[in-house]
Design a protein around this motif. Structure first.
Motif, PDB file in Angstrom:
ATOM      1  N   ILE A 219       0.800  -1.218   0.000  1.00  0.00           N
ATOM      2  CA  ILE A 219       0.000   0.000   0.000  1.00  0.00           C
ATOM      3  C   ILE A 219       0.834   1.268   0.000  1.00  0.00           C
ATOM      4  CG2 ILE A 219      -0.263  -0.192   2.501  1.00  0.00           C
ATOM      5  CD1 ILE A 219      -2.656   1.533  -0.009  1.00  0.00           C
ATOM      6  N   PHE A 220       1.965   1.304   0.702  1.00  0.00           N
ATOM      7  CA  PHE A 220       2.624   2.580   0.985  1.00  0.00           C
ATOM      8  C   PHE A 220       3.814   2.917   0.091  1.00  0.00           C
ATOM      9  CE2 PHE A 220       0.905   1.259   5.231  1.00  0.00           C
ATOM     10  CZ  PHE A 220      -0.110   2.193   5.266  1.00  0.00           C
ATOM     11  N   TRP A 221       4.268   1.993  -0.757  1.00  0.00           N
ATOM     12  CA  TRP A 221       5.529   2.251  -1.473  1.00  0.00           C
ATOM     13  C   TRP A 221       5.422   2.021  -2.965  1.00  0.00           C
ATOM     14  CZ3 TRP A 221       5.459  -0.750   3.105  1.00  0.00           C
ATOM     15  CH2 TRP A 221       5.789  -0.005   4.240  1.00  0.00           C
ATOM     16  N   ARG A 222       4.250   2.257  -3.535  1.00  0.00           N
ATOM     17  CA  ARG A 222       4.091   2.156  -4.978  1.00  0.00           C
ATOM     18  C   ARG A 222       4.950   3.217  -5.675  1.00  0.00           C
ATOM     19  NH1 ARG A 222       1.956  -2.466  -7.169  1.00  0.00           N
ATOM     20  NH2 ARG A 222       0.394  -3.292  -5.757  1.00  0.00           N
ATOM     21  N   PRO A 223       5.651   2.853  -6.754  1.00  0.00           N
ATOM     22  CA  PRO A 223       6.480   3.839  -7.458  1.00  0.00           C
ATOM     23  C   PRO A 223       5.648   4.786  -8.313  1.00  0.00           C
ATOM     24  CG  PRO A 223       6.586   1.709  -8.557  1.00  0.00           C
ATOM     25  CD  PRO A 223       5.776   1.497  -7.299  1.00  0.00           C
ATOM     26  N   ASP A 224       6.324   5.634  -9.057  1.00  0.00           N
ATOM     27  CA  ASP A 224       5.702   6.533 -10.032  1.00  0.00           C
ATOM     28  C   ASP A 224       4.795   7.559  -9.372  1.00  0.00           C
ATOM     29  OD1 ASP A 224       6.941   5.081 -12.095  1.00  0.00           O
ATOM     30  OD2 ASP A 224       5.299   3.636 -12.108  1.00  0.00           O
ATOM     31  N   ASP A 225       5.230   8.144  -8.268  1.00  0.00           N
ATOM     32  CA  ASP A 225       4.505   9.237  -7.615  1.00  0.00           C
ATOM     33  C   ASP A 225       3.084   8.856  -7.233  1.00  0.00           C
ATOM     34  OD1 ASP A 225       6.689  10.881  -7.763  1.00  0.00           O
ATOM     35  OD2 ASP A 225       6.069  11.857  -9.610  1.00  0.00           O
ATOM     36  N   ASP A 226       2.853   7.596  -6.906  1.00  0.00           N
ATOM     37  CA  ASP A 226       1.537   7.181  -6.453  1.00  0.00           C
ATOM     38  C   ASP A 226       1.193   7.942  -5.172  1.00  0.00           C
ATOM     39  OD1 ASP A 226      -0.416   5.434  -4.847  1.00  0.00           O
ATOM     40  OD2 ASP A 226      -0.391   4.422  -6.789  1.00  0.00           O
ATOM     41  N   PRO A 227      -0.021   8.513  -5.056  1.00  0.00           N
ATOM     42  CA  PRO A 227      -0.365   9.299  -3.862  1.00  0.00           C
ATOM     43  C   PRO A 227      -0.353   8.501  -2.574  1.00  0.00           C
ATOM     44  CG  PRO A 227      -2.296   8.942  -5.264  1.00  0.00           C
ATOM     45  CD  PRO A 227      -1.105   8.531  -6.061  1.00  0.00           C
ATOM     46  N   SER A 228      -0.433   7.175  -2.645  1.00  0.00           N
ATOM     47  CA  SER A 228      -0.371   6.367  -1.429  1.00  0.00           C
ATOM     48  C   SER A 228       1.074   6.098  -0.999  1.00  0.00           C
ATOM     49  CB  SER A 228      -1.105   5.032  -1.635  1.00  0.00           C
ATOM     50  OG  SER A 228      -0.455   4.246  -2.621  1.00  0.00           O
ATOM     51  N   ASN A 229       2.047   6.656  -1.725  1.00  0.00           N
ATOM     52  CA  ASN A 229       3.465   6.496  -1.416  1.00  0.00           C
ATOM     53  C   ASN A 229       4.034   7.845  -0.998  1.00  0.00           C
ATOM     54  OD1 ASN A 229       6.203   6.001  -1.303  1.00  0.00           O
ATOM     55  ND2 ASN A 229       6.423   5.478  -3.469  1.00  0.00           N
ATOM     56  N   PRO A 230       3.772   8.287   0.242  1.00  0.00           N
ATOM     57  CA  PRO A 230       4.193   9.633   0.645  1.00  0.00           C
ATOM     58  C   PRO A 230       5.702   9.809   0.710  1.00  0.00           C
ATOM     59  CG  PRO A 230       3.379   8.418   2.535  1.00  0.00           C
ATOM     60  CD  PRO A 230       3.068   7.580   1.329  1.00  0.00           C
ATOM     61  N   SER A 231       6.453   8.718   0.848  1.00  0.00           N
ATOM     62  CA  SER A 231       7.917   8.836   0.889  1.00  0.00           C
ATOM     63  C   SER A 231       8.516   8.936  -0.509  1.00  0.00           C
ATOM     64  CB  SER A 231       8.519   7.636   1.610  1.00  0.00           C
ATOM     65  OG  SER A 231       8.370   6.463   0.838  1.00  0.00           O
ATOM     66  N   ARG A 232       7.744   8.592  -1.533  1.00  0.00           N
ATOM     67  CA  ARG A 232       8.219   8.544  -2.923  1.00  0.00           C
ATOM     68  C   ARG A 232       9.475   7.672  -3.037  1.00  0.00           C
ATOM     69  NH1 ARG A 232       3.748  10.563  -3.028  1.00  0.00           N
ATOM     70  NH2 ARG A 232       3.045  12.199  -4.465  1.00  0.00           N
ATOM     71  N   TRP A 233       9.477   6.587  -2.271  1.00  0.00           N
ATOM     72  CA  TRP A 233      10.602   5.651  -2.272  1.00  0.00           C
ATOM     73  C   TRP A 233      10.670   4.949  -3.614  1.00  0.00           C
ATOM     74  CZ3 TRP A 233      10.643   0.156   0.027  1.00  0.00           C
ATOM     75  CH2 TRP A 233      11.960  -0.290   0.206  1.00  0.00           C
ATOM     76  N   ASP A 234      11.675   5.248  -4.417  1.00  0.00           N
ATOM     77  CA  ASP A 234      11.838   4.666  -5.741  1.00  0.00           C
ATOM     78  C   ASP A 234      13.324   4.705  -6.080  1.00  0.00           C
ATOM     79  OD1 ASP A 234      11.549   3.622  -8.231  1.00  0.00           O
ATOM     80  OD2 ASP A 234      10.449   5.318  -9.090  1.00  0.00           O
ATOM     81  N   GLU A 235      14.037   3.673  -5.680  1.00  0.00           N
ATOM     82  CA  GLU A 235      15.488   3.582  -5.849  1.00  0.00           C
ATOM     83  C   GLU A 235      15.850   2.101  -5.903  1.00  0.00           C
ATOM     84  OE1 GLU A 235      16.452   5.931  -2.412  1.00  0.00           O
ATOM     85  OE2 GLU A 235      16.477   4.206  -1.058  1.00  0.00           O
ATOM     86  N   PRO A 236      17.118   1.751  -6.075  1.00  0.00           N
ATOM     87  CA  PRO A 236      17.463   0.320  -6.174  1.00  0.00           C
ATOM     88  C   PRO A 236      16.919  -0.543  -5.040  1.00  0.00           C
ATOM     89  CG  PRO A 236      19.340   1.644  -6.841  1.00  0.00           C
ATOM     90  CD  PRO A 236      18.287   2.611  -6.355  1.00  0.00           C
ATOM     91  N   ALA A 237      16.948  -0.043  -3.819  1.00  0.00           N
ATOM     92  CA  ALA A 237      16.438  -0.840  -2.698  1.00  0.00           C
ATOM     93  C   ALA A 237      14.946  -1.101  -2.835  1.00  0.00           C
ATOM     94  CB  ALA A 237      16.731  -0.137  -1.372  1.00  0.00           C
ATOM     95  N   SER A 238      14.207  -0.111  -3.309  1.00  0.00           N
ATOM     96  CA  SER A 238      12.766  -0.306  -3.455  1.00  0.00           C
ATOM     97  C   SER A 238      12.465  -1.303  -4.559  1.00  0.00           C
ATOM     98  CB  SER A 238      12.073   1.028  -3.743  1.00  0.00           C
ATOM     99  OG  SER A 238      12.413   1.534  -5.011  1.00  0.00           O
ATOM    100  N   ARG A 239      13.276  -1.331  -5.590  1.00  0.00           N
ATOM    101  CA  ARG A 239      13.044  -2.297  -6.657  1.00  0.00           C
ATOM    102  C   ARG A 239      13.356  -3.715  -6.183  1.00  0.00           C
ATOM    103  NH1 ARG A 239      14.258   2.443  -9.278  1.00  0.00           N
ATOM    104  NH2 ARG A 239      16.528   2.313  -9.197  1.00  0.00           N
ATOM    105  N   GLU A 240      14.380  -3.866  -5.336  1.00  0.00           N
ATOM    106  CA  GLU A 240      14.650  -5.168  -4.725  1.00  0.00           C
ATOM    107  C   GLU A 240      13.495  -5.573  -3.807  1.00  0.00           C
ATOM    108  OE1 GLU A 240      17.953  -7.382  -1.810  1.00  0.00           O
ATOM    109  OE2 GLU A 240      18.123  -5.232  -2.264  1.00  0.00           O
ATOM    110  N   PHE A 241      12.987  -4.612  -3.053  1.00  0.00           N
ATOM    111  CA  PHE A 241      11.824  -4.847  -2.188  1.00  0.00           C
ATOM    112  C   PHE A 241      10.662  -5.395  -3.007  1.00  0.00           C
ATOM    113  CE2 PHE A 241       7.776  -3.056  -0.689  1.00  0.00           C
ATOM    114  CZ  PHE A 241       7.719  -3.481   0.621  1.00  0.00           C
TER     115      PHE A 241
END
Length: 565
Positions: free
Chosen positions: A472-494
């Motif tokens: 729910i909280f870490w969708r990429p591409d500026d998804d509004p449910s991702n307030p941290s905007r986490w989108d980096e190599p670690a998030s792709r591994e996640f």
């Protein structure tokens, strides 16, 4: 009995096991409770009629900016969640079971019972869920609700830009995957059987509400085909226990009971939400008996009131937590080392003791630690360590420390107090913090649009499954449910790990548990969000109020309340 078979409600392949261990009461007990009491409340809970008081006044810090809730872009905040909980209804719901505090209840996340639907069936392969609506179902406006309203509701959700469709994507394709069988029957096709438990949770909590399509279509225009503007300020098109009949912005809102409510007309005929800006004043009004309930009370005031026989301070096994979100597409938190340093700059124990007066517990990741075949053992843990924080900042190229601004809603005084404490302790760790206090509506927009460097707020997983917690909280591409905007190599591994877990037929299997653990390890090492502590409910109410429900979104279900004369 208009309840689902609890064993069948969990879904094929999952009926032999529960989502959480150590729950209050067994499945058989839930079935009996559903027969005895439509609300699942303890004896003396909401039942309607009798000698109860028919009006309720609640002191609140703010009102929802729109009656269309999250779907209409109202922001992700308590006020909008509460509107959804009381103005809207879905096909299923989590039943209530007795809570820790007498005459209160909690949602049971192990099973689902009928709400707008009276029954459902799951196909042998676990991919088709067929729901039969209650006979004679109507909206507060008197319009008959049929399968066409279900289809329209999901069409509207999918075509409103502010609706977060991403929470469904791993297992449900959208409106094209819904079939109208007849006037009262609809069938949903899932992409995977393993999504079944989370699918039911989405239908029950916030995301799956059904609307009165007749009312909305009557007010649609070529420029506004789904009547978003009309729905923002007009009630009656939702199917919950109440609808809004009067409102004065920033002052007062009146909720009137829905006489056509699927579970029977609520015992309280009118609820008045009255804005009182100061948390201490809200608490004092409850003590004086000028209001029956109050929202967003400081834990210090709750501790003071706990010995007052006229006031109830509810307790529960908390699923809500303090979330310090670090926005990763903005300096300084675009550097993972700075984020880890910040994780060592948070005075966890002091916050629990000084802000929450012991009404807080440690939080390690965001999957419920009692989830079957999952453990928090071995997950990365952070404690207040200013020396280590400064070491990490120096390694990241900031030997003199960094500065940033954290946003907080004034509707949550405990979080404002937390920011003050955080600012003091973090200074020794090399962080200079400015605190931006915002009105609830402005904060909701800031969270959705990720306009600040950091945000602190009350968070929770609306659906208590590991699938939902990890998606729910870490969708990429500026998804509004991702307030941290986490989108980096670690998030792709996640996401690679999460996708493997989602592909399994049983999200609660030992194999899935290992994958959820790996995903949480990656999350905690990268630290786009800091899980400060789990916290108790923030409400207080008069001892004459019965049937208070502790829910995943921390909203009060007014339809389950009764007030004794």
């Amino acid at each position: 009995m208009n309840e689902f078979d609890p064993a069948r409600a969990i879904g094929r392949g999952l009926s032999r096991r529960s989502l959480l261990t150590g729950t209050l009461g067994g499945i058989a007990a839930l079935a009996l409770a559903g027969c005895a009491d439509r609300s699942g409340a303890p004896a003396g809970g909401a039942s309607g009629g009798g000698d109860g008081v028919r009006q309720l006044v609640v002191a609140v810090p703010a009102l929802a900016p729109t009656l269309d809730g999250v779907v209409g872009g109202g922001g992700i905040n308590l006020e909008s969640f509460e509107m959804n909980a009381n103005l809207q209804a879905g096909l299923v719901r989590n039943p209530y079971i007795p809570g820790l505090t007498p005459d209160t209840v909690v949602q049971d996340f192990n099973t689902y019972v009928g709400y707008l639907a009276e029954s459902y069936e799951v196909s042998d392969d676990g991919l088709t869920y067929t729901f039969v609506l209650r006979d004679g179902l109507m909206s507060p406006l008197g319009n008959t609700i049929t399968a066409d309203d279900v289809l329209y509701s999901f069409e509207r959700k999918w075509n409103v830009p502010t609706y977060s469709r991403s929470v469904w994507e791993s297992g449900f394709a959208g409106p094209e995957a819904i079939t109208r069988v007849d006037d009262r029957t609809v069938a949903f096709e899932l992409l995977s059987a393993g999504f079944g438990l989370t699918f039911l949770g989405l239908l029950a909590n916030l995301q799956g509400h059904v609307y009165d399509s007749t009312a909305l279509q009557e007010h649609a225009t070529p420029d506004d085909p789904y009547a978003l503007e009309w729905a923002r300020v007009n009630g009656g098109w939702g199917l919950g226990p109440y609808h809004v009949t009067s409102q004065v912005p920033d002052q007062e809102m009146i909720l009137t009971a829905n006489e056509h409510y699927a579970l029977g007309e609520p015992a309280i005929s009118q609820v008045t939400l009255r804005v009182v800006g100061d948390a201490g004043t809200r608490a004092s009004l409850v003590v004086a008996g000028d209001v029956e309930m109050a929202q967003a009370i400081r834990p210090a005031d709750q501790a003071r009131l706990a010995g007052n026989d006229d006031v109830v301070v509810p307790e529960a096994d908390p699923i809500e937590y303090v979330d310090l979100t670090l926005v990763t597409n903005k300096a300084p938190f675009d550097d993972p080392a700075v984020r880890r340093a910040m994780a060592h700059a948070v005075p966890y124990d002091q916050i629990a003791a000084e802000i929450y007066n012991g009404r807080a517990v440690p939080m390690i990741g965001n999957i419920n630690p009692n989830t079957l075949n999952y453990t928090t053992d071995g997950l990365p843990r952070y404690g207040y360590d200013p020396a280590r924080a400064r070491e990490l900042l120096a390694e990241a190229g900031f030997p003199d420390g960094v500065s940033f601004t954290v946003a907080v809603s004034t509707a949550n005084p405990d979080l404002v107090d937390t920011c003050v404490l955080l600012r003091s302790y973090a200074a020794d760790a090399g962080f200079t913090i400015d605190v931006a206090q915002m009105a609830a509506a402005d904060f909701g927009t800031a969270r959705t649009e990720a306009t600040n460097q950091a945000l602190i707020y009350r968070n929770r997983s609306q659906v208590q499954t590991p699938t939902y917690a990890c998606t729910i909280f870490w969708r990429p591409d500026d998804d509004p449910s991702n307030p941290s905007r986490w989108d980096e190599p670690a998030s792709r591994e996640f996401w690679e790990v999460v996708d493997r877990a989602q592909a399994l037929p049983d999200p609660l299997s030992p194999e899935a548990g290992e994958l959820w653990h790996r995903a949480q390890t990656i999350l905690l090492e990268s630290t786009p969000e800091i899980f400060v502590c789990g916290i108790q409910p923030s409400q207080v109410f008069r001892s004459t109020v019965h049937g208070f429900a502790y829910r995943s979104e921390n909203a009060i279900d007014y339809g389950n309340l009764e007030v004794q004369a």
